[in-house]
Design a protein around this motif. Structure first.
Motif, PDB file in Angstrom:
ATOM      1  N   CYS A  97       9.164   9.093  -9.783  1.00 55.97           N
ATOM      2  CA  CYS A  97       9.744  10.374 -10.210  1.00 55.97           C
ATOM      3  C   CYS A  97      10.130  10.405 -11.685  1.00 55.97           C
ATOM      4  CB  CYS A  97      10.987  10.680  -9.382  1.00 55.97           C
ATOM      5  SG  CYS A  97      10.637  11.492  -7.831  1.00 55.97           S
ATOM      6  N   VAL A  98      10.595   9.281 -12.219  1.00 58.03           N
ATOM      7  CA  VAL A  98      11.112   9.279 -13.588  1.00 58.03           C
ATOM      8  C   VAL A  98      10.010   9.071 -14.635  1.00 58.03           C
ATOM      9  CG1 VAL A  98      13.375   8.463 -12.846  1.00 58.03           C
ATOM     10  CG2 VAL A  98      11.634   6.797 -13.505  1.00 58.03           C
ATOM     11  N   LEU A  99       8.773   8.924 -14.185  1.00 60.06           N
ATOM     12  CA  LEU A  99       7.660   8.743 -15.113  1.00 60.06           C
ATOM     13  C   LEU A  99       6.827  10.025 -15.184  1.00 60.06           C
ATOM     14  CD1 LEU A  99       6.489   5.144 -14.092  1.00 60.06           C
ATOM     15  CD2 LEU A  99       8.186   5.811 -15.811  1.00 60.06           C
ATOM     16  N   ALA A 155       0.834  -1.208   0.000  1.00 61.85           N
ATOM     17  CA  ALA A 155       0.000   0.000   0.000  1.00 61.85           C
ATOM     18  C   ALA A 155       0.866   1.253   0.000  1.00 61.85           C
ATOM     19  CB  ALA A 155      -0.928  -0.001   1.216  1.00 61.85           C
ATOM     20  N   VAL A 156       1.833   1.310   0.911  1.00 59.67           N
ATOM     21  CA  VAL A 156       2.635   2.522   1.023  1.00 59.67           C
ATOM     22  C   VAL A 156       3.574   2.667  -0.176  1.00 59.67           C
ATOM     23  CG1 VAL A 156       4.608   1.611   2.344  1.00 59.67           C
ATOM     24  CG2 VAL A 156       3.829   3.945   2.727  1.00 59.67           C
ATOM     25  N   MET A 157       4.012   1.559  -0.768  1.00 59.18           N
ATOM     26  CA  MET A 157       4.822   1.653  -1.989  1.00 59.18           C
ATOM     27  C   MET A 157       4.025   2.288  -3.119  1.00 59.18           C
ATOM     28  SD  MET A 157       7.075  -1.853  -2.157  1.00 59.18           S
ATOM     29  CE  MET A 157       7.799  -1.397  -3.737  1.00 59.18           C
ATOM     30  N   MET A 158       2.775   1.858  -3.293  1.00 63.00           N
ATOM     31  CA  MET A 158       1.935   2.444  -4.348  1.00 63.00           C
ATOM     32  C   MET A 158       1.660   3.913  -4.071  1.00 63.00           C
ATOM     33  SD  MET A 158      -0.823  -0.500  -5.436  1.00 63.00           S
ATOM     34  CE  MET A 158      -1.466  -0.767  -3.768  1.00 63.00           C
ATOM     35  N   PHE A 159       1.417   4.239  -2.797  1.00 64.16           N
ATOM     36  CA  PHE A 159       1.114   5.622  -2.447  1.00 64.16           C
ATOM     37  C   PHE A 159       2.309   6.536  -2.718  1.00 64.16           C
ATOM     38  CE2 PHE A 159       0.241   9.234   0.263  1.00 64.16           C
ATOM     39  CZ  PHE A 159      -1.122   9.419   0.076  1.00 64.16           C
ATOM     40  N   VAL A 160       3.491   6.113  -2.298  1.00 58.33           N
ATOM     41  CA  VAL A 160       4.701   6.905  -2.518  1.00 58.33           C
ATOM     42  C   VAL A 160       5.012   6.995  -4.014  1.00 58.33           C
ATOM     43  CG1 VAL A 160       7.193   6.943  -2.118  1.00 58.33           C
ATOM     44  CG2 VAL A 160       5.644   6.432  -0.241  1.00 58.33           C
ATOM     45  N   PHE A 161       4.770   5.908  -4.739  1.00 52.00           N
ATOM     46  CA  PHE A 161       4.971   5.900  -6.186  1.00 52.00           C
ATOM     47  C   PHE A 161       4.126   6.975  -6.858  1.00 52.00           C
ATOM     48  CE2 PHE A 161       3.303   4.288 -10.287  1.00 52.00           C
ATOM     49  CZ  PHE A 161       4.479   4.233 -11.018  1.00 52.00           C
ATOM     50  N   HIS A 199      16.268   1.214   1.411  1.00 53.28           N
ATOM     51  CA  HIS A 199      14.869   1.020   1.776  1.00 53.28           C
ATOM     52  C   HIS A 199      13.976   1.014   0.529  1.00 53.28           C
ATOM     53  CE1 HIS A 199      11.068   1.233   4.042  1.00 53.28           C
ATOM     54  NE2 HIS A 199      11.798   0.834   5.061  1.00 53.28           N
ATOM     55  N   TYR A 200      12.989   0.124   0.574  1.00 48.70           N
ATOM     56  CA  TYR A 200      12.110  -0.052  -0.584  1.00 48.70           C
ATOM     57  C   TYR A 200      11.282   1.195  -0.901  1.00 48.70           C
ATOM     58  CZ  TYR A 200       8.516  -1.035   2.981  1.00 48.70           C
ATOM     59  OH  TYR A 200       7.667  -0.968   4.051  1.00 48.70           O
ATOM     60  N   MET A 201      11.018   2.052   0.102  1.00 49.19           N
ATOM     61  CA  MET A 201      10.223   3.251  -0.167  1.00 49.19           C
ATOM     62  C   MET A 201      11.010   4.299  -0.944  1.00 49.19           C
ATOM     63  SD  MET A 201       7.556   3.980   2.890  1.00 49.19           S
ATOM     64  CE  MET A 201       8.199   3.137   4.324  1.00 49.19           C
ATOM     65  N   VAL A 202      12.319   4.344  -0.765  1.00 50.42           N
ATOM     66  CA  VAL A 202      13.141   5.225  -1.594  1.00 50.42           C
ATOM     67  C   VAL A 202      13.054   4.775  -3.050  1.00 50.42           C
ATOM     68  CG1 VAL A 202      15.490   6.036  -2.054  1.00 50.42           C
ATOM     69  CG2 VAL A 202      14.693   5.783   0.312  1.00 50.42           C
ATOM     70  N   GLY A 203      13.143   3.458  -3.266  1.00 49.89           N
ATOM     71  CA  GLY A 203      13.006   2.931  -4.617  1.00 49.89           C
ATOM     72  C   GLY A 203      11.642   3.217  -5.208  1.00 49.89           C
TER      73      GLY A 203
END
Length: 397
Positions: free
Chosen positions: A259-261, A78-84, A249-253
């Motif tokens: 960011c690049v999209l 969930a948090v990966m998608m949100f940060v993405f 950390h996976y959230m930085v990734g």
């Protein structure tokens, strides 16, 4: 009667989804506490620090290790998608267009509360129990300082929509300031997490990411919008994996993956819907898992005192920094106060940032709890403080 893990998981999920919504709806807290804030507070109350301490049988029965493991898996994704999505929505082109005003405001809005937070951290870390076992002193000071400087861009968007300024010129300016600071925040986090022992891995990640991002952008230009969504999720998982392997950390990734999209590749309306679905369906699980990390081991009064100090540094530093920018740029009376109070809102991004520091043992669970309380208080103050100021500002226009 034997209750299966699946049944316990569904009981926990029912509690997670129902309790915050009922509180938010029945008590009509939206003016000072949007639903996301109520969900965060509910996570704290439902966790081991409050209800778990008062009724340990309830906590141990429902939140078993298997249930917590399942909830953590949902929370991570969930948090990966949100940060993405936050990364995708960064509009660096707009920031560059008005670069002088944006650079001055964003810099002062970041640096002043960072220095105030770092000064507070120096005082806090002089006592035992606040710096994590794997954290160096400079990491603790910089991490806590940056936590005080964070602006929660997604929550800012929600609050601006509530105040009906999101599509107006003031709202777009706020987006530029917050977007630039968002980028700086994740850059500083990467610096904090820099590990000499893993420097080769982190260098390899950087090389991989630059090459892979170039290839991904070339691929995305050739795909239909529907295909872009599927490919983007694969890209997200891959970047999170490699960043975590490198010790960043996976959230930085996840943030870098977004960011690049380009936002235009996904459609603004579909991005809004996607973010809304994440907030509705899976982010409440993240909030609960955040609540499970709260700790009062240092004593309730100590945690609350530290939270109050951090809140003063965070709010005071942000408002002061923007006031200085307003003087330099010649803004009209009252404008800097409105912008400063809106930019000081914390909630999600600061909690995510603090989660990373806790995961890496740079801060302790009681430091995390103080930061969490600061983030909740900061966000709850925003609308009540800004509404009369905004009314006065627009009425004078």
């Amino acid at each position: 009667m034997i209750v299966t893990t699946t049944e316990l998981f569904l009981i926990a999920l029912t509690i997670i989804l129902a309790v915050p919504y009922l509180v938010w709806r029945v008590f009509k807290t939206d003016y000072f506490a949007p639903l996301v804030v109520v969900q965060i507070v509910a996570g704290i109350i439902l966790g081991p620090g409050v209800l778990g301490a008062a009724f340990p049988a309830y906590y141990q029965t429902i939140f078993t290790p298997d249930v917590i493991g399942a909830l953590n898996g949902i929370a991570w994704w969930a948090v990966m998608m949100f940060v993405f999505v936050a990364g995708v929505e960064l509009d660096l082109a707009a920031a560059w267009k008005d670069r002088r005003e944006t650079a001055i405001t964003a810099s002062l809005a970041l640096i002043v509360p960072l220095l105030a937070g770092a000064a507070a951290a120096v005082l806090i870390l002089s006592w035992p129990g606040w710096l994590g076992p794997q954290g160096f002193y400079y990491q603790g000071v910089l991490g806590i300082g940056m936590a005080c400087a964070v602006t929660a861009l997604p929550i800012l968007v929600l609050l601006m929509e509530k105040l009906e300024i999101f599509r107006k010129e003031l709202g777009q300016r706020l987006l530029r300031y917050a977007s630039l600071d968002d980028l700086a925040i994740w850059a500083v986090l990467a610096l904090i997490l820099l590990d000499v022992e893993r420097i080769a891995r982190q260098g390899a990640f950087l090389v991989f990411f630059i090459a892979a991002a170039w290839a991904m952008r070339a691929l995305m230009r050739r795909l239909s919008q529907n295909d872009r969504w599927f490919v983007a999720l694969v890209w997200l998982a891959m970047c999170g994996l490699v960043a975590d392997w490198a010790g960043l950390h996976y959230m930085v990734g996840a943030f870098l993956a977004g960011c690049v999209l380009d936002r235009e590749w996904f459609g603004e309306e579909r991005l809004d819907i996607f973010r809304g679905v994440i907030l509705l369906t899976v982010m409440p699980v993240f909030f609960l898992s955040t609540g499970l990390r709260t700790s009062w081991e240092g004593g309730g009064l100590a945690v609350f005192a530290v939270a109050a100090l951090l809140l003063a540094a965070s709010v005071g530093g942000k408002v002061l920094g923007v006031q200085i920018a307003g003087r330099i740029l010649g803004w009209k009376k009252g404008e800097a106060s409105v912008i400063g109070w809106l930019l000081q809102t914390k909630a999600l991004i600061m909690i995510i940032f603090a989660n990373v520091l806790l995961d890496k043992d740079i801060i302790t669970s009681q430091t995390f709890t103080a930061l969490l309380l600061m983030a909740v208080a900061s966000t709850m103050l925003t609308v009540p403080m800004v509404t009369p100021k905004l009314r006065k500002l627009t009425g004078a226009a």
